[in-house]
Design an enzyme around this catalytic site. Structure first.
Site, mmCIF file in Angstrom:
data_model
loop_
_atom_site.group_PDB
_atom_site.id
_atom_site.type_symbol
_atom_site.label_atom_id
_atom_site.label_comp_id
_atom_site.label_asym_id
_atom_site.label_seq_id
_atom_site.Cartn_x
_atom_site.Cartn_y
_atom_site.Cartn_z
ATOM 1 N N LYS A 122 -35.983 4.265 -4.670
ATOM 2 C CA LYS A 122 -36.865 3.671 -3.659
ATOM 3 C C LYS A 122 -37.872 2.722 -4.282
ATOM 4 O O LYS A 122 -38.293 1.767 -3.635
ATOM 5 C CB LYS A 122 -37.558 4.764 -2.837
ATOM 6 C CG LYS A 122 -36.574 5.471 -1.917
ATOM 7 C CD LYS A 122 -37.204 6.025 -0.664
ATOM 8 C CE LYS A 122 -36.109 6.509 0.273
ATOM 9 N NZ LYS A 122 -36.604 7.298 1.388
ATOM 10 N N LYS A 204 -24.733 6.209 -1.224
ATOM 11 C CA LYS A 204 -24.780 7.127 -0.076
ATOM 12 C C LYS A 204 -25.075 6.379 1.231
ATOM 13 O O LYS A 204 -25.750 5.346 1.211
ATOM 14 C CB LYS A 204 -25.793 8.260 -0.310
ATOM 15 C CG LYS A 204 -27.235 7.903 -0.037
ATOM 16 C CD LYS A 204 -28.099 9.163 0.194
ATOM 17 C CE LYS A 204 -29.498 8.730 0.615
ATOM 18 N NZ LYS A 204 -30.356 9.790 1.097
ATOM 19 N N LYS A 207 -29.902 5.660 6.379
ATOM 20 C CA LYS A 207 -30.372 5.064 7.624
ATOM 21 C C LYS A 207 -31.279 3.865 7.375
ATOM 22 O O LYS A 207 -31.532 3.089 8.271
ATOM 23 C CB LYS A 207 -31.041 6.099 8.529
ATOM 24 C CG LYS A 207 -32.168 6.903 7.935
ATOM 25 C CD LYS A 207 -32.729 7.819 9.035
ATOM 26 C CE LYS A 207 -33.030 9.221 8.610
ATOM 27 N NZ LYS A 207 -34.113 9.353 7.642
HETATM 28 P P1 ATP Z 1 -33.687 7.168 4.027
HETATM 29 O O1 ATP Z 1 -32.547 6.219 4.029
HETATM 30 O O2 ATP Z 1 -34.839 6.725 4.883
HETATM 31 O O3 ATP Z 1 -34.082 7.628 2.676
HETATM 32 P P2 ATP Z 1 -31.888 9.295 4.620
HETATM 33 O O4 ATP Z 1 -30.802 8.747 5.500
HETATM 34 O O5 ATP Z 1 -31.574 9.569 3.214
HETATM 35 O O6 ATP Z 1 -33.184 8.426 4.796
HETATM 36 P P3 ATP Z 1 -33.484 11.696 5.009
HETATM 37 O O7 ATP Z 1 -34.445 11.856 6.122
HETATM 38 O O8 ATP Z 1 -34.028 11.395 3.684
HETATM 39 O O9 ATP Z 1 -32.380 10.613 5.369
HETATM 40 O O10 ATP Z 1 -32.556 12.987 4.946
HETATM 41 C C1 ATP Z 1 -32.343 13.906 5.994
HETATM 42 C C2 ATP Z 1 -31.252 14.869 5.623
HETATM 43 O O11 ATP Z 1 -29.997 14.215 5.635
HETATM 44 C C3 ATP Z 1 -31.405 15.454 4.203
HETATM 45 O O12 ATP Z 1 -31.062 16.816 4.223
HETATM 46 C C4 ATP Z 1 -30.415 14.681 3.395
HETATM 47 O O13 ATP Z 1 -29.940 15.428 2.303
HETATM 48 C C5 ATP Z 1 -29.318 14.424 4.400
HETATM 49 N N1 ATP Z 1 -28.595 13.210 4.083
HETATM 50 C C6 ATP Z 1 -29.114 11.955 4.016
HETATM 51 N N2 ATP Z 1 -28.168 11.058 3.723
HETATM 52 C C7 ATP Z 1 -27.013 11.770 3.601
HETATM 53 C C8 ATP Z 1 -25.664 11.400 3.305
HETATM 54 N N3 ATP Z 1 -25.316 10.145 3.088
HETATM 55 N N4 ATP Z 1 -24.730 12.379 3.263
HETATM 56 C C9 ATP Z 1 -25.064 13.650 3.501
HETATM 57 N N5 ATP Z 1 -26.310 14.076 3.771
HETATM 58 C C10 ATP Z 1 -27.278 13.149 3.830
#
Ligand code: ATP
Ligand code: LTN
Length: 339
Positions: A122, A204, A207
């Site tokens: 980040k 990964k 969002k």
């Molecule tokens: P950002 O992109 O804003 O960092 P994010 O999509 O990684 O957000 P978070 O709010 O950080 O989402 O994560 C919420 C939950 O979703 C966490 O438990 C995280 O481990 C899970 N998660 C996020 N991205 C993935 C992914 N690509 N595959 C599986 N689990 C995920």
């Protein structure tokens, strides 16, 4: 005492997890974390939160941020978070989180935080705003979990490192002051734990990705979902088989498996002799069917702000009480003069 009574008297294990209300919730969030949140409600004492304090480690536009918080709250209810069985609140509504986070900051080492991959990723992505909160993010996450003496934390694989740090902080604190915090374990699903980007399958699915074709949002319309899967990056082999160097296909197989419950062998057999086009259509259709009921329920919840408020306020009140007990215990051990 009958076995049944003994069992019901046993303390139910506590689950804690949270998700950031940043942008729209993706299929990665849903398969990696949220599906487990729903399942676990049957057998555990579940406490869930929207991590809005974590979200401001990256700059948020106020009106959009507020809308995202409502959207995420309604969407999680639509996924099946049940406030009759579990607590589900907004992190900033429960004051103990920020309070314990400050304390834990003083029991977390600079070196430990510097090793966190999420911080490195980040800070590279937001090089104009590498703030102290982004760096100490894991101490706040540790506070979230430790305040409730959680036994298990359902998250996707990307959060493993933060969980390990939470355990280290808890052990360090307990080592100095005696048993204050329960040392939690992670709960990471077998399939869907790491859903990858549809455009760059070595990364990964996230969002906050700028390329909207890289992720499927839980609220994407069926035709959009189908289009995104059809455009998903694969390889030139044209054979539905799990293997090295086939990140794109491996990812689609992982998604299909997580949604349908089929094993990789069953999937390979199902698509023997068929091309990637057929496979992508099948994955898209399975995802559309999985998300259809969630989208229908969401459209009802999002209209009813009064109901959402009733739910998050009730949960926050209870969470404040439970977490205050742990905070008091920590404060007393440290040697602060109590109020
Ligand atoms: P950002 O992109 O804003 O960092 P994010 O999509 O990684 O957000 P978070 O709010 O950080 O989402 O994560 C919420 C939950 O979703 C966490 O438990 C995280 O481990 C899970 N998660 C996020 N991205 C993935 C992914 N690509 N595959 C599986 N689990 C995920
Ligand atoms: N950092 C987490 C969100 C989060 C969380 C938590 C997860 C904040 N606090 C406590 C589990 C437990 C993420 O998913 N990026």
């Amino acid at each position: 005492m009958s076995e049944q009574t003994a069992q019901s008297q046993e303390r139910k294990k506590v689950i804690f997890s949270a998700i950031q209300p940043t942008g729209t919730i993706t299929l990665g969030n849903y398969l990696g974390a949220l599906k487990n949140w729903i399942k676990l409600q049957e057998d555990f004492n579940c406490i869930y939160a929207l991590a809005d304090l974590h979200a401001i480690t990256v700059r948020q536009e106020p009106a959009k941020f507020r809308a995202n918080i409502y959207e995420a709250y309604a969407l999680l209810l639509a996924c099946g978070v049940d406030v009759e069985k579990s607590l589900f609140f907004i992190q900033s509504h429960v004051s103990t989180h920020a309070q314990l986070a400050w304390i834990l900051n003083c029991y977390t080492q600079f070196g430990e935080l510097s090793r966190m991959t999420q911080f490195k990723d980040k800070s590279a992505k937001h090089s104009d705003n590498i703030n102290a909160g982004l760096f100490t993010y894991p101490a706040l996450m540790a506070a979230d979990i430790l305040l409730y003496q959680a036994d298990l934390v359902p998250v996707g694989a990307d959060q493993k490192q933060h969980l390990e740090l939470t355990r280290n902080i808890a052990e360090r604190f307990n080592g100095i002051y005696g048993n204050v915090f329960k040392v939690p374990d992670g709960y990471i699903p077998k399939t869907g734990a790491r859903v990858m980007s549809l455009q760059e399958p070595a990364k990964k699915m996230s969002k906050s990705d700028e390329n909207i074709n890289s992720y499927v949002a839980v609220l994407d319309k069926p035709e959009v979902i189908m289009k995104k899967f059809k455009r998903a990056v694969t390889d030139s082999e044209a054979c539905v088989k799990y293997g090295e160097g086939k990140d794109g296909i491996n990812n689609l197989m992982g998604i299909y498996s997580a949604v349908t419950g089929k094993t990789y062998e069953e999937i390979e057999k199902e698509f023997e002799g068929k091309g990637y086009g057929d496979f992508k259509t099948a994955v898209g259709e399975a995802v559309v069917e999985e998300l259809r009921p969630v989208q229908e329920r969401f459209s009802q919840f999002i209209k009813d702000k009064a109901y959402l408020k009733e739910c998050y306020e009730k949960s926050a009140q209870i969470a404040e009480k439970i977490s205050q007990r742990t905070l008091d215990k920590a404060v007393k051990k440290i040697g602060f003069v109590l109020k």
